[in-house]
Design a protein around this motif. Structure first.
Motif, PDB file in Angstrom:
ATOM      1  N   THR A  51       0.780  -1.180   0.114  1.00 45.93           N
ATOM      2  CA  THR A  51       0.007  -0.154  -0.134  1.00 45.93           C
ATOM      3  C   THR A  51       0.997   1.130   0.129  1.00 45.93           C
ATOM      4  O   THR A  51       0.520   2.175  -0.686  1.00 45.93           O
ATOM      5  CB  THR A  51      -0.920  -0.003   1.177  1.00 45.93           C
ATOM      6  N   ILE A  52       1.937   1.149   0.693  1.00 48.31           N
ATOM      7  CA  ILE A  52       2.932   2.632   0.958  1.00 48.31           C
ATOM      8  C   ILE A  52       3.445   2.551  -0.648  1.00 48.31           C
ATOM      9  O   ILE A  52       3.518   3.854  -0.780  1.00 48.31           O
ATOM     10  CB  ILE A  52       3.712   2.162   1.886  1.00 48.31           C
ATOM     11  N   VAL A  53       3.849   1.572  -1.026  1.00 45.59           N
ATOM     12  CA  VAL A  53       4.464   1.752  -2.326  1.00 45.59           C
ATOM     13  C   VAL A  53       3.304   2.275  -3.365  1.00 45.59           C
ATOM     14  O   VAL A  53       3.865   3.394  -4.342  1.00 45.59           O
ATOM     15  CB  VAL A  53       5.005   0.365  -2.921  1.00 45.59           C
ATOM     16  N   ALA A  54       2.259   1.742  -3.385  1.00 45.92           N
ATOM     17  CA  ALA A  54       1.409   2.293  -4.292  1.00 45.92           C
ATOM     18  C   ALA A  54       1.032   3.697  -3.993  1.00 45.92           C
ATOM     19  O   ALA A  54       0.864   4.500  -5.065  1.00 45.92           O
ATOM     20  CB  ALA A  54      -0.109   1.517  -4.090  1.00 45.92           C
ATOM     21  N   PHE A  55       0.850   4.357  -2.686  1.00 41.44           N
ATOM     22  CA  PHE A  55       0.816   5.497  -2.258  1.00 41.44           C
ATOM     23  C   PHE A  55       1.976   6.587  -2.843  1.00 41.44           C
ATOM     24  O   PHE A  55       1.541   7.667  -3.465  1.00 41.44           O
ATOM     25  CB  PHE A  55       0.748   5.805  -0.966  1.00 41.44           C
ATOM     26  N   LEU A  56       3.153   5.950  -2.807  1.00 39.24           N
ATOM     27  CA  LEU A  56       4.031   6.704  -3.373  1.00 39.24           C
ATOM     28  C   LEU A  56       4.227   7.045  -4.871  1.00 39.24           C
ATOM     29  O   LEU A  56       4.225   8.238  -5.578  1.00 39.24           O
ATOM     30  CB  LEU A  56       5.563   6.048  -3.098  1.00 39.24           C
ATOM     31  N   ILE A  57       3.818   5.703  -5.539  1.00 41.03           N
ATOM     32  CA  ILE A  57       3.451   6.082  -7.136  1.00 41.03           C
ATOM     33  C   ILE A  57       2.479   6.801  -7.291  1.00 41.03           C
ATOM     34  O   ILE A  57       2.487   7.649  -8.200  1.00 41.03           O
ATOM     35  CB  ILE A  57       3.463   4.599  -7.697  1.00 41.03           C
TER      36      ILE A  57
END
Length: 605
Positions: free
Chosen positions: A12-18
């Protein structure tokens, strides 16, 4: 279980950064280096433009029922690479200019960036509060349920179980599209992003007329006025705030640059504001009409109207096609009722009367700026007039502090100016270069910088420690938090019956603040097609209640037992022979309709 979509996993955190980089890159492709006199406002304005463009795209794809048509993750990555390629091309082109060989320009740029680091520390520490869990209020009542329903439906479907089924919800459309990445919390990410962009934009706007420390005070007033509760629950209001702030800033750029590009941006951001919430009319209706007539050419007016209706036209056309009321349910007296009726509207307005309150005192100080009217520049005088227009409109319409959030950035700037003028009046000194030199020779200014930086870092550490309790938790820990806060959710977990997977619907009574956790088939509210008043009226006669439940396909009834009237109602209907109690705790009771031809004992067994 829906809770698996509500906790912050590493994916989820990676998706948020993207997502954040993708939104910024999308806006950057449009806005990069357009406003050469104010490079520091490029990123915040690019973020607002990116959010608005993503709203338009999400509403178009969702309106066609094709959220699965293209991956938003892939589009974000493509936007990032496209922006980097363009930036590299522009950088190579500019590297051949004489200005790039001036070492003084490089040094000055990095000197200017010093305050940005302090502001970043303050803002980011507060932005984390947008992800505060467990979630509550409007988010869990209808924003997140709407996001989940649209994601499951593959597009922007009409969900009559939601309190406001035809409201414009552009941020929810983006979140529903991004739910493909396995999270429902993109709306919270949008809130944090808008909060951060607003902080940087008002900081750089304040620096045009104020020294550095009063400009930092503007950010402190903004962040401290936005309490953790507001940041965590007012996700749509925060996006609306960003759109309104960006719209006003773009209009200001038009009058300084005389570039029709900014007219298009004003229309785009104003449309995005009206795509987020009806309350946008409080802040932009009159200023937008005034801006339209102040435009210097007819083509500029055409650009404004075209970009505005392109940005928000879908939501109002959708409401008109479904209900006949483009402003559903506000236009019921003109266009007729659909779902909601006049009594519902009166009840909603009465609820707003009960939550009237004042905004934080720091922001209210901005209303005293007219005392110094003769000392104000023309720009500040226009800002004061705009603020009073907003504030009086807000007091007349609602008086609910959360609805005033879009005015907070302007109030923060004007409050800092009030404090500066009071300082000048009391001390006799303005924050001039002469005064700075006196402080510098005395060592106070040199000492204040590391002290202030240390305070900011301490603030970040304190907020990061708190954020760890909200964000970096396992799904089991999150479920435990929800169970402690929400008795209805705890009851469902403790019973063997899986009502969320049943074919029938579940009618909730006074548990509308738990809609998301009670299952996708939950209905029941104080307003709309499944209003509580009709349900209670049908339950008065036992022989008429069972046909009513069958007509609306209601299989389960879950009741809040913490209120005297709902507890009395539960005790009455639990005696009906066709209702069986599946479970009860201190805060909620669950009844189910017995299967045809089977008694309660055999049904429960």
């Amino acid at each position: 279980m829906v809770t698996e979509l509500l906790y912050m996993s590493p994916q989820t955190i990676v998706a948020f950064l993207i997502f954040v980089l993708g939104v910024t890159a999308t806006g950057g492709l449009v806005h990069y280096r357009r406003h050469k006199e104010d490079q520091f406002a490029t990123i915040p304005l690019s973020i607002f433009i990116g959010i608005a463009l993503w709203m338009v795209l999400a509403s178009a794809i969702g309106g066609l029922g094709q959220f699965d048509l293209v991956s938003p993750l892939l589009l974000s990555i493509l936007a990032i690479f496209a922006f980097l390629a363009r930036r590299h091309y522009v950088a190579r082109k500019e590297s051949r200019t004489p200005e790039s060989l001036n070492p003084r320009a490089f040094t000055m740029k990095h000197q200017i960036f010093k305050p940005e680091w302090l502001v970043s520390l303050i803002v980011f520490s507060y932005a984390l509060r947008a992800f505060q869990s467990p979630h509550y209020w409007d988010d869990i009542m209808y924003h997140l349920p709407q996001t989940l329903a649209w994601w499951k439906g593959g597009g922007i479907v009409v969900n009559e179980a939601i309190r406001y089924p035809l409201f414009p919800m552009g941020p929810a459309a983006i979140a529903a599209w991004w739910s493909q990445s396995g999270t429902l919390l993109v709306g919270q990410c949008l809130s944090a992003l808008a909060f951060t962009a607003v902080a940087f934009l008002i900081f750089h706007t304040a620096r045009k007329t104020l020294p550095t420390l009063p400009s930092i005070l503007v950010v402190i007033i903004w962040t401290t006025s936005m309490s953790g509760t507001v940041i965590a629950t007012a996700t749509v209001d925060m996006v609306l705030c960003g759109m309104v702030t960006g719209c006003v800033y773009a209009a200001r750029c038009y009058f300084t640059d005389d570039d029709n590009y900014f007219v298009i941006i004003v229309g785009l951001l104003a449309g995005a504001a009206f795509s987020s919430k009806y309350q946008a009319a409080l802040y932009l209706a009159i200023p937008l009409v005034a801006f339209f007539f102040l435009l210097r050419t007819h083509p500029a007016r055409i650009y404004l109207l075209a970009s505005f209706f392109l940005s928000c036209g879908f939501w109002y056309a959708r409401a008109f096609v479904v209900s006949g009321d483009p402003l559903h349910p506000l236009g019921a007296s003109i266009f007729g009722s659909w779902g909601w009726n006049i009594e519902d509207m009166d009840r909603q307005l009465n609820q707003l009367e009960g939550v009237r309150d004042w905004p934080p005192a720091l922001l209210l100080s901005s209303l005293f700026l007219p005392i110094f009217w003769k000392r104000l520049t023309a720009e500040y005088k226009y800002a004061v007039v705009l603020l009073y227009l907003w504030f009086l409109s807000w007091m007349i319409v609602s008086g609910y502090p959360r609805y005033l959030v879009p005015a907070y950035p302007l109030m923060a700037i004007l409050s800092a100016e009030v404090f500066r003028l009071i300082w000048v009046k009391i001390s006799g000194y303005s924050w001039s270069n002469h005064f700075r030199e006196r402080l510098k020779h005395g060592g106070l200014l040199r000492l204040s910088r590391p002290v202030f930086t240390a305070v900011c870092i301490l603030l970040v550490l304190v907020n990061a420690k708190s954020a760890g309790k909200w964000i970096f938790v396992s799904e089991d820990t999150l479920i435990e938090k929800y169970s402690k806060r929400y008795e209805g959710f705890a009851l469902l977990r403790s019973t063997d019956a899986n009502i969320t997977g049943s074919d029938g619907r579940t009618y909730q009574i006074a548990l509308d603040n738990q809609n998301l956790l009670l299952g996708q088939n939950v209905i029941g509210d104080y307003f709309g097609r499944y209003r509580l008043k009709d349900f209670l009226e049908a339950s008065k006669k036992e022989d008429g209640f069972q046909p009513y439940l069958a007509e609306h396909n209601i299989q389960n009834i879950i009741v809040n037992l913490e209120l005297p009237w709902s507890r009395k109602f539960y005790r009455r209907i639990e005696q009906m022979p066709f209702l069986c109690e599946l479970g009860r705790n201190d805060g909620a009771g669950l009844l189910s309709v017995a299967q045809a031809g089977r008694g309660c004992k055999s049904y429960k067994g």
